[in-house]
Design a protein around this motif. Structure first.
Motif, mmCIF file in Angstrom:
data_model
loop_
_atom_site.group_PDB
_atom_site.id
_atom_site.type_symbol
_atom_site.label_atom_id
_atom_site.label_comp_id
_atom_site.label_asym_id
_atom_site.label_seq_id
_atom_site.Cartn_x
_atom_site.Cartn_y
_atom_site.Cartn_z
ATOM 1 N N VAL A 173 0.839 -1.198 0.000
ATOM 2 C CA VAL A 173 0.000 0.000 0.000
ATOM 3 C C VAL A 173 0.872 1.245 0.000
ATOM 4 O O VAL A 173 1.737 1.417 0.859
ATOM 5 C CB VAL A 173 -0.942 0.008 1.220
ATOM 6 C CG1 VAL A 173 -1.818 1.267 1.200
ATOM 7 C CG2 VAL A 173 -1.823 -1.242 1.233
ATOM 8 N N PHE A 174 0.636 2.134 -0.969
ATOM 9 C CA PHE A 174 1.348 3.402 -1.048
ATOM 10 C C PHE A 174 0.521 4.490 -0.386
ATOM 11 O O PHE A 174 -0.597 4.796 -0.811
ATOM 12 C CB PHE A 174 1.602 3.797 -2.505
ATOM 13 C CG PHE A 174 2.612 2.955 -3.221
ATOM 14 C CD1 PHE A 174 3.448 2.086 -2.536
ATOM 15 C CD2 PHE A 174 2.729 3.026 -4.608
ATOM 16 C CE1 PHE A 174 4.386 1.309 -3.208
ATOM 17 C CE2 PHE A 174 3.667 2.259 -5.289
ATOM 18 C CZ PHE A 174 4.496 1.395 -4.577
ATOM 19 N N GLY A 175 1.070 5.077 0.670
ATOM 20 C CA GLY A 175 0.451 6.197 1.364
ATOM 21 C C GLY A 175 1.531 6.921 2.139
ATOM 22 O O GLY A 175 2.645 6.420 2.287
ATOM 23 N N ASN A 176 1.236 8.118 2.655
ATOM 24 C CA ASN A 176 2.272 8.881 3.357
ATOM 25 C C ASN A 176 2.145 8.814 4.870
ATOM 26 O O ASN A 176 2.858 9.498 5.592
ATOM 27 C CB ASN A 176 2.286 10.346 2.895
ATOM 28 C CG ASN A 176 0.943 11.032 3.081
ATOM 29 O OD1 ASN A 176 0.160 10.668 3.948
ATOM 30 N ND2 ASN A 176 0.677 12.022 2.233
ATOM 31 N N THR A 177 1.204 8.010 5.367
ATOM 32 C CA THR A 177 1.083 7.824 6.816
ATOM 33 C C THR A 177 1.235 6.342 7.124
ATOM 34 O O THR A 177 0.341 5.548 6.874
ATOM 35 C CB THR A 177 -0.274 8.331 7.334
ATOM 36 O OG1 THR A 177 -1.331 7.672 6.623
ATOM 37 C CG2 THR A 177 -0.401 9.824 7.139
ATOM 38 N N GLY A 178 2.386 5.976 7.645
ATOM 39 C CA GLY A 178 2.651 4.577 7.951
ATOM 40 C C GLY A 178 3.186 3.830 6.736
ATOM 41 O O GLY A 178 3.222 4.326 5.612
ATOM 42 N N GLY A 179 3.631 2.602 6.975
ATOM 43 C CA GLY A 179 4.121 1.766 5.892
ATOM 44 C C GLY A 179 5.514 2.145 5.426
ATOM 45 O O GLY A 179 6.167 3.032 5.967
ATOM 46 N N ALA A 180 5.948 1.478 4.366
ATOM 47 C CA ALA A 180 7.313 1.648 3.884
ATOM 48 C C ALA A 180 7.584 3.051 3.348
ATOM 49 O O ALA A 180 8.655 3.610 3.541
ATOM 50 C CB ALA A 180 7.604 0.608 2.805
ATOM 51 N N LEU A 181 6.588 3.648 2.666
ATOM 52 C CA LEU A 181 6.832 4.947 2.039
ATOM 53 C C LEU A 181 7.106 6.041 3.062
ATOM 54 O O LEU A 181 7.847 6.982 2.784
ATOM 55 C CB LEU A 181 5.644 5.348 1.163
ATOM 56 C CG LEU A 181 5.635 4.804 -0.261
ATOM 57 C CD1 LEU A 181 4.494 5.417 -1.050
ATOM 58 C CD2 LEU A 181 6.956 5.057 -0.963
ATOM 59 N N GLU A 182 6.489 5.947 4.229
ATOM 60 C CA GLU A 182 6.737 6.955 5.253
ATOM 61 C C GLU A 182 8.222 7.014 5.617
ATOM 62 O O GLU A 182 8.772 8.077 5.896
ATOM 63 C CB GLU A 182 5.907 6.662 6.501
ATOM 64 C CG GLU A 182 6.014 7.733 7.579
ATOM 65 C CD GLU A 182 5.155 7.424 8.785
ATOM 66 O OE1 GLU A 182 4.480 8.349 9.274
ATOM 67 O OE2 GLU A 182 5.161 6.260 9.243
#
Length: 284
Positions: A148-157
């Motif tokens: 999942v691509f998002g800017n809150t949490g996960g790898a992308l953050e």
């Protein structure tokens, strides 16, 4: 709307949202979780339970947390439904993941593909078994979610600030295939499922356009306006993260035949557009 959470204090109370405290490992979902603020019984449940699989190195204790948060949590959610809801739900959505499939195969994999034998495959299989035990529902949809691509949490953050500083780069030869989805597209699947009774069974919640690690790296670097000059040796990731490095190193070419057959349209089917939208919303 009712939100079940382990910690109600971290949320700002809203008139249209009811926050209910619940320990999913210890007890069935409580009675108050099944009635909204205006007194109506809930008719749709979206099950997003689960310890973040990339939160920590996969020790045996961490594996237990990942497993139990999903399997025991879902079991206790269903126990709550059985105890407190008189009428059937219109829809039960339960999350799973593309980790259920075998990795590093040359083929495209749809919802009928064979399952893997590793830890994540076992977690996903048992998670889906628990979800399918719910009988008080007219419809069940299981979404096997990609990265999942998002800017809150996960790898992308974690990755976005690194790439903004010019420290990003492909992993190894960069040929690993990543099956992904923008967080808004994931939410949109849930919305469409509530509106359309044909959304049921199992669907792969992934963008129609997969990307290689090299393409992802290039797109993320362009999105933040920086070069990606520093390749990362796979051995370094294995040393740092152990078994958890398989999330990044393994290759899976997942297609969503189920959503395609439904004529589902994505907001962000292209990796560059998805990453650009996310990067615009981040303050570095």
């Amino acid at each position: 709307m009712v939100v079940l959470t382990r910690n109600t204090k971290k949320y700002q109370m809203r008139r249209d949202v009811k926050f209910v405290a619940w320990n999913p490992l210890m007890e069935p979902a409580p009675k108050e979780a099944f009635t909204t603020n205006n007194g109506n019984s809930v008719d749709v449940i979206i099950n997003l339970l689960g310890e973040n699989i990339s939160a920590a190195r996969w020790s045996e204790d961490q594996k237990d947390k990942i497993y139990n948060s999903r399997i025991l949590g879902t079991r206790n959610l269903i126990r709550g439904v059985d105890q407190h809801l008189e009428n059937d739900l219109n829809l039960f959505i339960s999350t799973s993941a593309v980790g259920i499939y075998e990795s590093n195969l040359p083929d495209e994999l749809d919802e009928s593909a064979s399952h893997g034998k590793g830890f994540l495959s076992r977690v996903c299989e048992d998670w889906e078994i628990e979800a399918n035990k719910l009988k008080k529902t007219k419809r069940t949809l299981i979404t096997r979610v990609g990265v999942v691509f998002g800017n809150t949490g996960g790898a992308l953050e974690k990755l976005l600030p690194v790439f903004k500083l010019g420290g990003g780069g492909p992993i190894g030869n960069g040929k690993q295939i990543m099956s992904w989805i923008h967080v808004r597209d994931l939410v949109n699947i849930y919305i469409k499922a509530i509106e359309n009774e044909n959304y049921k069974g199992i669907v792969n919640a992934v963008s129609p356009e997969v990307t290689t690690n090299k393409e992802f790296t290039k797109a993320l670097a362009q999105a933040v306006g920086r070069p990606a000059l520093f390749p990362v040796p796979p051995q370094m990731l294995k040393l740092l993260f152990g078994e958890m490095s398989s999330i990044i190193l393994d290759s899976q070419n997942i297609m969503s035949k189920g959503l395609n057959d439904l004529g589902h349209e994505f907001l962000y089917p292209n990796v560059f557009d998805a990453l650009s939208e996310i990067a615009q919303g981040v303050n570095f």
